[in-house]
Design an enzyme around this catalytic site. Structure first.
Site, short mmCIF file in Angstrom:
data_model
loop_
_atom_site.label_atom_id
_atom_site.label_comp_id
_atom_site.label_asym_id
_atom_site.label_seq_id
_atom_site.Cartn_x
_atom_site.Cartn_y
_atom_site.Cartn_z
N CYS A 156 5.12 2.29 22.00
CA CYS A 156 5.65 0.99 22.28
C CYS A 156 6.83 0.63 21.40
O CYS A 156 7.50 0.18 21.66
CB CYS A 156 4.38 -0.16 22.13
N HIS A 157 6.50 0.64 20.02
CA HIS A 157 7.68 0.15 19.01
C HIS A 157 7.49 1.25 18.03
O HIS A 157 8.28 1.00 17.05
CB HIS A 157 7.13 -1.15 18.52
N GLY A 158 7.28 2.50 18.27
CA GLY A 158 7.51 3.50 17.34
C GLY A 158 6.80 3.56 16.06
O GLY A 158 7.56 3.66 15.08
N PRO A 171 6.67 0.03 12.73
CA PRO A 171 6.33 -1.52 12.40
C PRO A 171 4.56 -1.87 12.14
O PRO A 171 4.42 -2.89 11.53
CB PRO A 171 6.85 -2.35 13.54
#
Lengths: 192, 287, 458
Positions: A156-158, A171
């Site tokens: 999703c956001h690495g 993150p």
């Protein structure tokens, strides 16, 4: 309450407004309104708590997982409280790698020993929920992207997690959560 | 004026249709026709009765008698559960009867619940867990009917709420397999009454012929607490237990009720004083 | 609208002033139920029920929205989700019992409100529109209550749905297709349950909208009162707040005591045991009865037992089933025409000797009897009693009221509300109904003796 046509010789309203009367009057109105307010607030208790988990949901709080059949390097996915649970048996190399990284610079420093139970440090039990915004990280199934650190990778956001499920890049603020669990037999764990 | 005239005409018209076509023929029939007869079994029908001393949870101050509920659970487990389910009750709920968490876990494991073989995926059974619900003794209604002479044993979770005066009904019914009064029987038989084979006479059942055979016999089970297992005792215990299964919140409800009503009476008293203060002088005094 | 002496809203702080300029909502409230609404000073406790009905609507919406968070409208699970609410949801049992009994209490309040209106002729000019909107609210309530009763998917839910939609099947030609369309099938099933849930959720908000119109219409002429004499001057009225807010507050307290008593100690008394049995399309309960608040109309429905035929020919003009349906809908329809059926110039039943007798010894026992026989099995003598009561019901509204209003000699009315309350008043004109004189103020006359000829309300 029948007020039959009666003498209007009642005390004029003004007369009741003696200093004494005013005080008594104020007190009773404040008390009545205050009590009504307390009652209204009390009604909020059931109205709010009905949205909290119901008894059957709270009761579904344990899950038994058979870990005996998991081969080194394999993971299985189970369900705990309606959320994915990853159980992974680390290979000796992975154990060594995780231990070597214990002292590395991490956002949420934890050692492998802290994340596994004593005597079973090759069994890693984590929630399959990325701590960033709740996606399910990849890496538990064969052939999935394990990320730069060989553990889990959240697309999703690495966020990249290492073999011990610790956040190393991206993150996510904390490591993958290790739920409370215990071994009920050689090969079975009870989560929750 | 038009509306009133129309109203009067319509009113008289409706009344005429009702009186001339329905009321008068009906009344004539009622007066001179053959009297409408109640079904033959009506002579036997009995109203539910309470056991001597009633139940501990009766009345606004009622409380559960946990020993009785546990005895009732024993009766359900050893007798009723052979044919009747309890699908809205989970094993975890038994903690409310005074069992500990460990006891409940052990108790749940003594029941077999439907499960799935983890390797093949085939339907199988496994020991129960606290989160499981009481299993139905039959896989489906057809199986239940086939095993019971075409009568499906109803689920018992809500039985005491699903019958009028339900707790006493369950007690009376189970305690009520008696032989019919010979005088009444003779009279009823004249009107075609019979208890067909496979049914059992019970004056508390809706049509007095019940598909369930008598289930309770003296000393059928052994109570853990040493209570003598007479038929009335077991009937009362299972009735109490089924009252709990039908409404586990019964006692909590009544206790909350006292608190709420006491508060409301206080608040309403204050509201009355406030109201009287505000209106003082606005109303004419009574003579 | 308002009376000339109505207090004006005056924002006190800079903030309230700012709000008043942008959105005069506080002003609206002030004029609607605040000090800015002058109300007759002689209202008795029967005038509490409007506010109580509003409270019931809010109560039902709040508890209903909460229940809808846990309920599922699917025939497989609907009954089970209601039990889930009763057993697992925190305070779910309290919410459901409050909602189920709340419906009953809503109807108790509404019936008292309606029959207060009937006794004091609140439907007469200039208040016809209030009355008409009220009947619309009542019809919407009945539809809402009916659909709500289907949702638990118990035996009475299912068979109630089947019987009530069956009524529409009685309509000639379009009946059967209409019934199937209403249900979305040939018997109540998922389609029906889902649409009933949807509409049961929607209609209360429609009711709330009509209630706003009802109150709006009320504020045009102002509240009626037990004497039926219109407000003439300031001394006839008191501001709604604090006088009637405090009185309604007390009334609400009494209502809540009775209501919570039912919820906590007799929660299933007004329900039916059969509705704790899951719906079974293959087995009809021994006696299908609607909820108690529908019983009078159910009795009217069942009163017509024979087809309307041409005697000795066997030709059926109207079938009994259709007659019953017409009569049942007609029994509420007549309420729409009341303002024009009753032309007596006097409003309050207090001053109408004949009307009063027919009300207390005719209409009220008739309604009680209809309620009783509506819940009884369809056999004699209940059928006969229902026919007598049904006949009286229609005669009362359609024949007796118009004739009584024509021939009755009313008792003398008080000159004004003030006189009715205090026993004396300035009569500027001397004659009955003399010139309005808003400037006239009450002069309390200590020691003055009321003539005793009047029987003001309260």
């Amino acid at each position: 309450m029948a007020s039959t046509g009666a003498s209007a010789g009642a005390t004029p309203p003004e007369a009741a407004d003696s200093e004494d009367g005013v005080r008594r009057r104020d007190w009773i109105h404040v008390a009545a309104l205050g009590t009504a307010g307390v009652g209204g607030a009390a009604v909020l208790l059931p109205a709010i708590s009905q949205m909290a988990p119901s008894k059957d949901v709270l009761a579904e709080s344990t899950t038994d997982v058979d870990v005996g059949a998991i081969q080194p390097g394999q993971s299985i996915k189970a369900v705990f409280r309606k959320q994915p649970l990853f159980v992974k048996r680390l290979t000796p190399e992975e154990v060594a790698e995780a231990k070597a990284d214990d002292a590395a610079n991490m956002r949420d420093p934890q050692t492998l020993a802290e994340r596994t139970s004593e005597g079973n440090e090759d069994i890693l039990v984590t929630m399959g929920v990325c701590t960033h915004l709740g996606c399910v990280p990849l890496g538990a199934a064969e052939g999935e992207n394990k990320g730069e650190f060989g553990g889990y990778f959240c697309p999703c956001h690495g966020s990249h997690y290492d073999v011990a499920g610790r956040i190393r890049k991206g993150p996510a603020p904390t490591n993958l959560e290790v739920p409370e669990y215990s071994f009920t037999s050689e090969s079975t764990i009870r989560v929750g | 004026m038009t509306i009133r005239l129309a109203g009067i005409l319509i009113g008289l018209g409706i009344t005429a249709v009702l009186v001339l076509w329905s009321l008068i023929p009906g009344a004539y029939n009622y007066a001179f026709g053959p009297p409408a007869e109640k079904p033959a079994y009506y002579v036997f029908k009995e109203k539910p009765v309470a056991p001597e001393g009633g139940f501990s949870f009766d009345g606004p101050l009622g409380k559960w008698d946990y020993a009785q509920l546990q005895r009732g659970y024993a009766v359900y487990k050893q007798v009723c559960s052979a044919c009747h389910g309890l699908k809205y009750v989970a094993f975890r709920n038994l903690e409310e009867l005074g069992y500990t968490e460990a006891q409940v876990r052990a108790e749940a494991a003594t029941w077999n619940v439907p499960g799935i073989d983890p390797n093949t995926g085939e339907a199988t059974t496994r020991p129960g867990e606290p989160t499981d619900y009481f299993p139905n003794p039959y896989p489906n209604d057809v199986a239940a009917a086939a095993a019971n002479n075409n009568a499906i044993p109803p689920d018992l979770s809500l039985m005491t709420k699903a019958r009028k005066d339900g707790t006493n009904y369950v007690y009376s019914l189970l305690n009520g397999y008696v032989d019919p009064d010979p005088e009444k029987l003779a009279k009823a038989q004249e009107n075609g009454f019979e208890t067909p084979p496979g049914l059992y006479f019970n004056p508390w059942f809706s049509n007095v012929n019940l598909a369930m055979p008598p289930q309770l016999y003296p000393d059928l089970i052994t109570y853990d607490d040493g209570t003598e297992a007479t038929v009335p005792q077991m009937s009362a215990d299972i009735a109490a237990f089924l009252t709990w299964t039908a409404e586990p919140s019964l006692v909590q409800r009544k206790q909350t009720g006292w608190f709420v009503i006491a508060f409301l009476i206080f608040a309403t008293g204050l509201a009355f004083l406030s109201y009287k203060q505000i209106w003082a002088g606005k109303k004419a005094k009574k003579k | 609208m308002s009376f000339a002496w109505a207090k004006q809203y005056e924002p006190k702080s800079a903030f309230t002033k700012w709000v008043d300029e942008k959105l005069p909502l506080p002003r609206l409230v002030y004029n609607a139920v605040g000090a800015g609404y002058p109300v007759p000073r002689n209202l008795n406790y029967m005038w509490n029920f409007g506010v109580l009905a509003g409270f019931c609507l809010v109560l039902q919406i709040v508890t209903g929205v909460i229940l809808a968070m846990h309920y599922a409208a699917n025939t497989e699970v609907a009954f089970g989700t209601v039990e889930h609410i009763m057993r697992n949801v925190n305070y779910g049992w309290m919410m459901r019992y409050a909602h189920a009994n709340g419906a009953s209490f809503f109807f108790i309040v509404i019936y008292l409100h309606i029959f207060r209106g009937l006794y004091y002729s609140s439907y007469k000019a200039p208040r016809e529109m209030i009355w008409l909107l009220g009947v619309v609210i009542f019809l919407l309530m009945m539809a809402t209550a009916f659909m709500g009763y289907v949702l638990p998917w118990g035996q009475m839910s299912f068979w109630g749905a089947k019987v009530i939609t069956g009524l529409f099947g009685a309509i000639p030609f379009i009946g059967e297709p209409l019934q199937i369309w209403l249900l979305g099938g040939f018997a109540p099933d998922n389609a029906a349950l889902n649409r009933f849930f949807s509409l049961h959720f929607l209609l209360p908000f429609v009711i709330a909208g009509v209630v706003i119109l009802h109150i709006w219409a009320l504020h045009i002429p102002g509240s009626s009162n037990p004497t039926g004499v219109e407000v003439k001057k300031e001394s006839d009225t008191v501001p709604f707040h604090p006088y009637y807010t405090s009185k309604d507050g007390f009334g609400l307290g009494v209502f809540l005591i009775l209501f919570t008593f039912m919820v906590f100690f007799l929660p299933n008394m007004l329900g039916h045991p059969d509705n704790y049995i899951e719906a079974n399309p293959l087995s009809t309960p021994a006696l299908i009865v609607p909820e108690w608040y529908f019983l009078p109309f159910y009795a009217i429905l069942r009163a017509f037992t024979a087809d309307l035929t041409i005697p000795f020919t066997g030709i059926v003009l109207i079938e009994a089933k259709l007659l019953g349906v017409i009569a049942m809908f007609g029994s509420i329809l007549v309420w729409f025409f009341l303002p024009w059926l009753d032309k007596s110039p006097v409003r309050s039943g207090h001053y109408r000797p004949m009307f009063k007798k027919f009300f207390w010894f005719g209409l009220i026992p008739c309604m009680a009897l209809l309620t009783y026989v509506g819940g009884a099995p369809a056999e004699e003598p209940y059928v006969l009693l229902s026919q007598i009561a049904t006949a009286y019901y229609f005669l009362h509204f359609l024949v007796i009221l118009p004739i009584v209003s024509q021939i009755e000699v009313p008792k003398p009315l008080p000159y004004s509300i003030t006189e009715a309350v205090l026993g004396s008043d300035d009569k500027p004109g001397g004659t009955d109904g003399g010139g309005d004189n808003p400037q006239a103020v009450v002069k309390p006359l200590p020691g003055s003796d009321p003539d005793g000829s009047l029987q003001p309300a309260e």
